[in-house]
Scaffold this motif. Structure first.
Motif, PDB file in Angstrom:
ATOM      1  N   ARG A  17     -11.516   6.643  10.494  1.00 47.54           N
ATOM      2  CA  ARG A  17     -10.204   5.772  10.163  1.00 47.54           C
ATOM      3  C   ARG A  17      -8.960   6.524  10.677  1.00 47.54           C
ATOM      4  N   ILE A  64      -4.300   4.975   1.085  1.00 49.13           N
ATOM      5  CA  ILE A  64      -5.794   4.617   0.780  1.00 49.13           C
ATOM      6  C   ILE A  64      -6.381   5.703   0.269  1.00 49.13           C
ATOM      7  N   VAL A 102      -7.325   1.550  -3.157  1.00 54.51           N
ATOM      8  CA  VAL A 102      -5.866   1.649  -2.539  1.00 54.51           C
ATOM      9  C   VAL A 102      -4.890   1.892  -3.786  1.00 54.51           C
ATOM     10  N   ARG A 136     -10.270   9.941   2.302  1.00 53.84           N
ATOM     11  CA  ARG A 136      -8.743  10.286   2.991  1.00 53.84           C
ATOM     12  C   ARG A 136      -8.673  11.534   3.987  1.00 53.84           C
ATOM     13  N   ASN A 151      -3.614   2.450   8.328  1.00 55.33           N
ATOM     14  CA  ASN A 151      -4.562   1.694   7.396  1.00 55.33           C
ATOM     15  C   ASN A 151      -5.702   1.044   7.894  1.00 55.33           C
ATOM     16  N   ASN A 200      -5.429   6.707   9.246  1.00 61.85           N
ATOM     17  CA  ASN A 200      -4.548   6.748   7.956  1.00 61.85           C
ATOM     18  C   ASN A 200      -3.207   6.219   8.353  1.00 61.85           C
ATOM     19  N   ILE A 242       0.935  -1.293  -0.055  1.00 61.15           N
ATOM     20  CA  ILE A 242       0.009   0.076  -0.003  1.00 61.15           C
ATOM     21  C   ILE A 242       0.937   1.306  -0.267  1.00 61.15           C
TER      22      ILE A 242
END
Length: 121
Positions: free
Chosen positions: A71, A31, A99, A53, A76, A73, A28
Motif C-alpha cells: 500500500r 485508512i 476508513v 497501516r 490511499n 498511504n 478520508i
C-alpha cells in the motif's frame, strides 16, 4: 462518502502475472486495515491478503509465496501483485478498507465494486 475503485484485472494464462490496484477517495482522514478478498463462482468470498497501516501483512495459505500485498498511504492506494497465477485464482477480486472519516471517532468499512481475474490453463 468513500469510493474504492479496483483496476488491473483481466485474462491471463496460467503462470502469468497481474497487478491489482485499489484507490480510495472521499472524506478520508486515514485508512487503517486494507484487504483483498475474492469470490469464485459458487463459492463464498474469502480473504486473500490484508495489510495494516504499518505495513504488517497476512496471507491466505493458498497465495503465500505467490502474491504480494502492499500500500501507499500517501495515495490511499493498495496493490496486489499476483505471480505464478493458477486457474484456482480465477475469481472476482474485491478490495476493502477500514476508513476513518474526517471528524469521525471510529472506522467504517468500505468495499470496491470488484474486478474480474480469469486465469486460463
Amino acid at each position: 462518502q468513500v469510493q474504492l475503485v479496483e483496476s488491473g484485472g483481466g485474462l491471463v494464462q496460467a503462470g502469468g502475472s497481474l497487478r491489482l490496484s485499489c484507490a480510495a477517495s472521499g472524506r478520508i482522514w486515514f485508512i487503517n486495515s486494507m484487504a483483498w478478498y475474492r469470490q469464485a463462482p459458487g463459492k463464498q468470498r474469502e480473504l486473500v491478503a490484508s495489510i495494516d497501516r504499518a505495513g504488517n501483512t497476512n496471507y491466505a495459505d493458498s497465495v503465500k509465496g505467490r502474491h504480494t500485498i502492499s500500500r501507499d498511504n500517501a495515495k490511499n492506494t493498495m496493490y496486489l501483485q499476483m505471480n505464478s497465477l493458477e486457474s484456482e485464482d480465477t475469481a472476482v477480486y474485491y478490495c476493502s478498507a477500514d476508513v476513518r472519516l474526517l471528524a469521525s471517532l471510529r472506522d467504517s468499512t468500505y468495499w470496491g465494486q470488484g474486478t474480474q481475474v480469469t486465469v486460463s490453463s
